[in-house]
Design a protein around this motif. Structure first.
Motif, PDB file in Angstrom:
ATOM      1  N   TYR A 188     -27.800  11.139 -47.757  1.00 34.35           N
ATOM      2  CA  TYR A 188     -26.349  11.196 -47.978  1.00 34.35           C
ATOM      3  C   TYR A 188     -26.019  10.418 -49.243  1.00 34.35           C
ATOM      4  CZ  TYR A 188     -21.358  10.559 -47.529  1.00 34.35           C
ATOM      5  OH  TYR A 188     -20.013  10.554 -47.795  1.00 34.35           O
ATOM      6  N   ASP A 213     -28.337  19.403 -41.416  1.00 36.60           N
ATOM      7  CA  ASP A 213     -28.965  18.907 -42.634  1.00 36.60           C
ATOM      8  C   ASP A 213     -30.487  18.910 -42.538  1.00 36.60           C
ATOM      9  OD1 ASP A 213     -26.514  18.216 -44.065  1.00 36.60           O
ATOM     10  OD2 ASP A 213     -26.275  16.691 -42.515  1.00 36.60           O
ATOM     11  N   VAL A 253     -22.747   4.989 -42.128  1.00 39.81           N
ATOM     12  CA  VAL A 253     -23.429   6.271 -42.216  1.00 39.81           C
ATOM     13  C   VAL A 253     -23.892   6.636 -40.812  1.00 39.81           C
ATOM     14  CG1 VAL A 253     -25.464   7.484 -43.092  1.00 39.81           C
ATOM     15  CG2 VAL A 253     -24.110   6.044 -44.622  1.00 39.81           C
ATOM     16  N   PHE A 275     -23.589  11.957 -42.030  1.00 39.70           N
ATOM     17  CA  PHE A 275     -22.276  11.917 -42.672  1.00 39.70           C
ATOM     18  C   PHE A 275     -21.789  10.478 -42.696  1.00 39.70           C
ATOM     19  CE2 PHE A 275     -21.690  12.620 -38.168  1.00 39.70           C
ATOM     20  CZ  PHE A 275     -20.602  11.831 -37.800  1.00 39.70           C
ATOM     21  N   SER A 276     -20.738  10.243 -43.470  1.00 42.19           N
ATOM     22  CA  SER A 276     -20.219   8.891 -43.634  1.00 42.19           C
ATOM     23  C   SER A 276     -18.783   8.817 -43.142  1.00 42.19           C
ATOM     24  CB  SER A 276     -20.281   8.484 -45.109  1.00 42.19           C
ATOM     25  OG  SER A 276     -19.685   7.216 -45.310  1.00 42.19           O
TER      26      SER A 276
END
Length: 270
Positions: free
Chosen positions: A225, A215, A238, A196-197
């Motif tokens: 991503y 994921d 990230v 995720f970011s």
């Protein structure tokens, strides 16, 4: 399930490098200076050839199967707790060394050869994992990320440097970040991964498990991503999180964390 030959070689070499990092961190002092210089030359050559990518700075990544097996054999007392039986291990080493070149150059390998290579690689990987599970270190209880590399070839920022401001590659909205990561499991639990970011502190503050399925799962994964408009800014990170399926973890809800810093441009058609 039997691994493909090239996968077997990668698993075998990765397991040996993990064992060397664990019990022989001074491995460079065990090589002749000429051998170390050749590894440094490989790293320099790799860095020059890989336009648009960042070469690894860990010289151990440039060692080959024969060098890795020699390091283990010539420092057997250090590695005996990991592999236990040198005679049996030498048979496995000879097997993998025999099949390495055909496997790496996509030459025909017969089904029984593929199975032998796969079995040998997975046995060595299991021996390293079992050692970590009984060595008394924290790796006995919690899995550890071995490597995490983005599509530019950059390794994850180390914990000591996560607050630094290194050069940040620039991405556009819609660009993908791809991270290839590997980890060694502990106590027989499976591994789950998320990507995720967010801002650095925002990501570090994620104290509870993400409310979505992982994921990716497994010890060798590829995570992707895609940057969105919400990611626009000069300091975007990230985050990769790895957690075992155990209810106990090294930190909060996860066992490993990798970081990759970027800058994300505003859309041209804003």
């Amino acid at each position: 399930m039997a691994l493909e030959p090239s996968e077997s070689v990668a698993v075998f070499e990765s397991a040996l490098r993990s064992a060397i990092r664990e019990v022989l961190p001074e491995w460079k002092t065990k090589l002749q200076s000429e051998a170390v210089e050749k590894l440094e030359e490989k790293q320099t050559t790799d860095e020059k050839k890989r336009d648009g990518a960042v070469a690894s700075t860990d010289l151990l990544d440039y060692t080959e199967t024969t060098q890795l097996t020699r390091l283990v054999e010539s420092n057997w007392e250090k590695f005996k707790p990991v592999f236990q039986d040198l005679a049996r291990l030498k048979v496995m080493f000879a097997l993998v060394n025999d099949y390495r070149n055909p496997a790496q150059h996509n030459r025909v390998i017969l089904p029984f050869e593929r199975d032998l290579l796969s079995g040998g690689a997975q046995q060595v990987q299991n021996q390293v994992a079992i050692f970590r599970g009984t060595s008394g270190s924290e790796t006995r209880y919690y899995p550890r990320i071995e490597s995490a590399t983005d599509q530019l070839g950059r390794s994850s920022v180390t914990p000591a440097d996560i607050y630094s401001h290194p050069e940040r590659p620039r991405l556009d909205v819609g660009d993908w970040v791809e991270v290839r990561a590997s980890a060694v499991a502990a106590r027989g639990f499976d591994l789950e991964w998320w990507i995720f970011s967010g801002g650095l502190m925002e990501g570090l503050a994620t104290k509870t498990r993400l409310d979505r399925d992982p994921d990716a799962t497994g010890s060798e994964v590829v995570l992707r991503y895609q940057m969105t408009a919400a990611d626009v800014g000069e300091q975007r990170t990230v985050h990769v999180r790895m957690a075992s399926t155990s209810k106990f973890h090294r930190s909060d809800w996860y066992d490993g964390h990798a970081f990759f810093h970027f800058a994300v441009n505003p859309p041209e058609d804003e």
